[in-house]
Scaffold this active site. Sequence first.
Site, PDB file in Angstrom:
ATOM      1  N   ASP A  50      31.951  30.864  43.755  1.00  0.00           N
ATOM      2  CA  ASP A  50      32.983  31.898  43.531  1.00  0.00           C
ATOM      3  C   ASP A  50      33.847  31.499  42.326  1.00  0.00           C
ATOM      4  O   ASP A  50      34.139  32.331  41.454  1.00  0.00           O
ATOM      5  CB  ASP A  50      33.925  32.035  44.751  1.00  0.00           C
ATOM      6  CG  ASP A  50      33.210  32.432  46.024  1.00  0.00           C
ATOM      7  OD1 ASP A  50      33.451  33.522  46.538  1.00  0.00           O
ATOM      8  OD2 ASP A  50      32.388  31.628  46.526  1.00  0.00           O
ATOM      9  N   THR A 121      30.671  35.976  50.433  1.00  0.00           N
ATOM     10  CA  THR A 121      30.704  34.500  50.421  1.00  0.00           C
ATOM     11  C   THR A 121      30.271  33.925  51.770  1.00  0.00           C
ATOM     12  O   THR A 121      29.537  32.929  51.821  1.00  0.00           O
ATOM     13  CB  THR A 121      32.129  34.002  50.079  1.00  0.00           C
ATOM     14  OG1 THR A 121      32.492  34.550  48.817  1.00  0.00           O
ATOM     15  CG2 THR A 121      32.187  32.492  49.995  1.00  0.00           C
TER      16      THR A 121
HETATM   17 MG    MG Z   1      34.387  37.433  46.629  1.00  0.00          MG
END
Ligand code: MG
Length: 313
Positions: A50, A121
């Site tokens: 990320d 995620t």
């Molecule tokens: Mg995200």
Amino acid sequence: MAQSCPLLQRILASSVTAAARAGKIIRDVMSLGELGIVEKGKNDLQTEADRSAQRCIMANLSQQFPKIAIIGEEGPSNCEVPSDWVTLEQDQDVLTKLCPNDYMKVADEDIVVWVDPLDGTSEYTQGLLEHVTVLIGIAVKGKAVAGVIHQPYYNYKQNQQQCKTDNNLGRTLWGLVGMGVGGFTPINPPQNGLVVATTRSHSDKMVQMALDALKPQEIIKVGGAGYKVMLLMEGKANAYVFASKGCKKWDTCAPEAILTAIGGKLTDVHGEYYCYDANVQYPNKGGVFATAKGVNHGELLTKLPQEVRDTLV
Ligand code: MG
Ligand code: AMP
Ligand code: MG
């Protein structure tokens, strides 16, 4: 050619290449196996993928378009990145299309770019890699008008069997309202009964209550706003319903723009469009209610219980 194209079109063309570069970073982090997981909040994770994917996208877009506002899920990013993360290439397919009149003269200050460097995620950390997407949404005067959904692990199991090299993995979908879409072929939604896509990792009482009221023939529980909207655009589901405040502007801007470009619709549970100006609050407090092309959005909305509507304000 490239410089003579309208600004909006150039930002979209650069976003297509930046998203694909970020996708490669996401695969590289997974291959190395050191995810560096940080818990940002309850049921809200961040990994090295990320962080790095966001830095890559920010570096690419801010270098080329220093005057536009760019808001990323992972907060302010250090844009000093390895030189091979920066690609000044712009997608030629986007650049050769004809920009709609309404967007020919959009100025820097009218634009806000919303970046979700890795949507899904939770699924990424659990190995559900198809669900993962990179989202870059472009808003003009508060409206989601253009966007990119890059899927770094598209068909990756098949590709593994065919021994495709890493550089050939993934796919990138883009859209600009009034100009068209690319990277995929839109398919009409299922015609025999209601198929609803929803969260697999952020459910709660209201999410369930909304689903119960819609009485779908089938519920598909998958991760990510990007992946769920792809299901709407590729004939797998009629609606994406998430009666919760958990989604943010960077989750919905790109998917909304591409969905709108093919005739679908994304609103809150009251049927109101979200505003994507730079000064808005990040959470989509009215939930997410998206329908595929040809689905009667308003009629489906009326089936939601009043309690759900009253909660999501
Ligand atoms: Mg995200
Ligand atoms: P989901 O459909 O659960 O995969 O969620 C779509 C997007 O909204 C993902 O980026 C999630 O991280 C985000 N999201 C949804 N609910 C929450 C929540 N309760 N907390 C944090 N993020 C959320
Ligand atoms: Mg997300």
